[in-house]
Design a protein around this motif. Structure first.
Motif, PDB file in Angstrom:
ATOM      1  N   VAL A 111       3.660   2.858  15.780  1.00  0.00           N
ATOM      2  CA  VAL A 111       4.539   3.349  14.712  1.00  0.00           C
ATOM      3  C   VAL A 111       4.875   4.816  14.937  1.00  0.00           C
ATOM      4  O   VAL A 111       6.012   5.248  14.735  1.00  0.00           O
ATOM      5  CB  VAL A 111       3.879   3.147  13.327  1.00  0.00           C
ATOM      6  N   ARG A 112       3.893   5.601  15.373  1.00  0.00           N
ATOM      7  CA  ARG A 112       4.159   7.010  15.662  1.00  0.00           C
ATOM      8  C   ARG A 112       5.158   7.153  16.809  1.00  0.00           C
ATOM      9  O   ARG A 112       6.003   8.058  16.806  1.00  0.00           O
ATOM     10  CB  ARG A 112       2.849   7.728  16.006  1.00  0.00           C
ATOM     11  N   ASN A 145       3.102  11.070   5.819  1.00  0.00           N
ATOM     12  CA  ASN A 145       3.780  11.567   7.015  1.00  0.00           C
ATOM     13  C   ASN A 145       2.925  11.165   8.210  1.00  0.00           C
ATOM     14  O   ASN A 145       1.952  11.826   8.557  1.00  0.00           O
ATOM     15  CB  ASN A 145       3.950  13.082   6.956  1.00  0.00           C
ATOM     16  N   ILE A 146       3.321  10.073   8.844  1.00  0.00           N
ATOM     17  CA  ILE A 146       2.471   9.493   9.880  1.00  0.00           C
ATOM     18  C   ILE A 146       2.366  10.386  11.110  1.00  0.00           C
ATOM     19  O   ILE A 146       1.434  10.297  11.895  1.00  0.00           O
ATOM     20  CB  ILE A 146       2.986   8.092  10.265  1.00  0.00           C
ATOM     21  N   CYS A 147       3.337  11.292  11.293  1.00  0.00           N
ATOM     22  CA  CYS A 147       3.302  12.186  12.447  1.00  0.00           C
ATOM     23  C   CYS A 147       2.222  13.253  12.294  1.00  0.00           C
ATOM     24  O   CYS A 147       1.657  13.720  13.284  1.00  0.00           O
ATOM     25  CB  CYS A 147       4.662  12.857  12.633  1.00  0.00           C
ATOM     26  N   GLY A 169       4.072  12.337  19.582  1.00  0.00           N
ATOM     27  CA  GLY A 169       3.540  11.726  18.369  1.00  0.00           C
ATOM     28  C   GLY A 169       3.007  12.725  17.377  1.00  0.00           C
ATOM     29  O   GLY A 169       2.182  12.402  16.541  1.00  0.00           O
ATOM     30  N   SER A 170       3.480  13.963  17.441  1.00  0.00           N
ATOM     31  CA  SER A 170       2.891  14.996  16.582  1.00  0.00           C
ATOM     32  C   SER A 170       3.927  15.753  15.765  1.00  0.00           C
ATOM     33  O   SER A 170       3.596  16.766  15.153  1.00  0.00           O
ATOM     34  CB  SER A 170       2.127  15.997  17.445  1.00  0.00           C
ATOM     35  N   LYS A 171       5.176  15.270  15.743  1.00  0.00           N
ATOM     36  CA  LYS A 171       6.199  16.008  15.013  1.00  0.00           C
ATOM     37  C   LYS A 171       7.154  15.058  14.326  1.00  0.00           C
ATOM     38  O   LYS A 171       7.664  14.118  14.937  1.00  0.00           O
ATOM     39  CB  LYS A 171       6.980  16.911  15.981  1.00  0.00           C
ATOM     40  N   ASP A 172       7.397  15.295  13.032  1.00  0.00           N
ATOM     41  CA  ASP A 172       8.357  14.499  12.287  1.00  0.00           C
ATOM     42  C   ASP A 172       9.756  15.007  12.621  1.00  0.00           C
ATOM     43  O   ASP A 172      10.103  16.142  12.323  1.00  0.00           O
ATOM     44  CB  ASP A 172       8.074  14.627  10.786  1.00  0.00           C
ATOM     45  N   LEU A 210       0.857  -1.180   0.000  1.00  0.00           N
ATOM     46  CA  LEU A 210       0.000   0.000   0.000  1.00  0.00           C
ATOM     47  C   LEU A 210       0.893   1.230   0.000  1.00  0.00           C
ATOM     48  O   LEU A 210       1.681   1.436   0.931  1.00  0.00           O
ATOM     49  CB  LEU A 210      -0.902  -0.002   1.238  1.00  0.00           C
ATOM     50  N   TYR A 211       0.814   2.013  -1.071  1.00  0.00           N
ATOM     51  CA  TYR A 211       1.563   3.262  -1.160  1.00  0.00           C
ATOM     52  C   TYR A 211       0.622   4.395  -0.785  1.00  0.00           C
ATOM     53  O   TYR A 211      -0.384   4.622  -1.444  1.00  0.00           O
ATOM     54  CB  TYR A 211       2.124   3.450  -2.574  1.00  0.00           C
ATOM     55  N   LEU A 212       0.951   5.070   0.291  1.00  0.00           N
ATOM     56  CA  LEU A 212       0.040   6.061   0.838  1.00  0.00           C
ATOM     57  C   LEU A 212       0.064   7.360   0.043  1.00  0.00           C
ATOM     58  O   LEU A 212       1.114   7.756  -0.474  1.00  0.00           O
ATOM     59  CB  LEU A 212       0.414   6.354   2.289  1.00  0.00           C
TER      60      LEU A 212
END
Length: 215
Positions: free
Chosen positions: A80-81, A46-48, A89-92, A38-40
């Motif tokens: 994962v985050r 960006n999961i963050c 869990g809110s910043k890359d 699965l390519y998002l």
């Protein structure tokens, strides 16, 4: 109906039954196609920063509800985050080093560690297996970013993989040692995190840091 006509009709019916049986056998012996990666889309990769619920729905739609209750994917997303983002869990954080021992409670044993190196143009994979926390090296870490390149699901193993892909840091900058064991002309690095369930929870079951020649 003449005897010849009845004989011909029986012959046609027999041929039809043979053809049907052969078709059924071919279908039964055909291998079950493995699910593709699965390519998002950009807004979820960006999961963050992505909407967690939208990410879970995209995964669930792709594999048609293979993961059961929604809280299963919700827990996986949070895990994962945790690995790829900061504690909130809110910043890359960009391509950064994650010390594995800091997340011992999130590991499912046996844990596989796969290293890839290129020697004389040939790629070699070396797999190590750890059966308990006591076997982990004193220092073991991997590089990961907040962006997922692809997600794969192995139905047979019930394993969910997330592949993080990023440009290799320039020499002398933070992260420049991420390419251990590879050729010096590699431009990208990738880390695949493998997750399997234990007592209903997704836990980290494997890490594969790799090097790619091009982004």
């Amino acid at each position: 109906m003449t005897r010849a006509a009845r004989s011909a009709l029986r012959g046609c019916a027999a041929l039809a039954m043979l053809a049907l049986g052969a078709s059924g056998a071919a279908q039964a012996s055909a291998p079950v196609p493995s699910p593709q990666a699965l390519y998002l889309p950009a807004d979820l990769s960006n999961i963050c920063e992505a909407n967690p619920q939208a990410l879970q729905q995209a995964i669930d739609r792709h594999w048609h509800g293979a993961f059961g209750p929604n809280n299963s994917l919700d827990q996986w997303t949070q895990l994962v985050r945790t690995f790829s983002c900061d504690l909130s869990g809110s910043k890359d954080l960009g391509w950064h080093r994650v010390p594995l021992r800091a997340y011992e409670s999130a590991i499912r044993y046996p844990l596989t560690w796969t290293e890839t190196e290129t020697v004389n143009g040939r790629v070699r994979r070396q797999i190590k297996t750890y059966y308990s926390a006591a076997q982990l090296p004193p220092k073991i870490d991997f590089w990961v970013s907040g962006r997922i390149d692809e997600i794969r699901y192995d139905k047979r193993l019930r394993r969910l993989d997330a592949r993080f892909f990023a440009p290799r840091p320039a020499p002398g900058t933070r992260g420049s040692s991420a390419s251990s064991g590879g050729s010096t002309d590699s431009q990208c690095v990738a880390t695949t995190l493998q997750f399997r369930q234990q007592n209903g929870l997704w836990l980290l079951s494997g890490v594969e840091p790799t090097i790619a020649p091009r982004c």
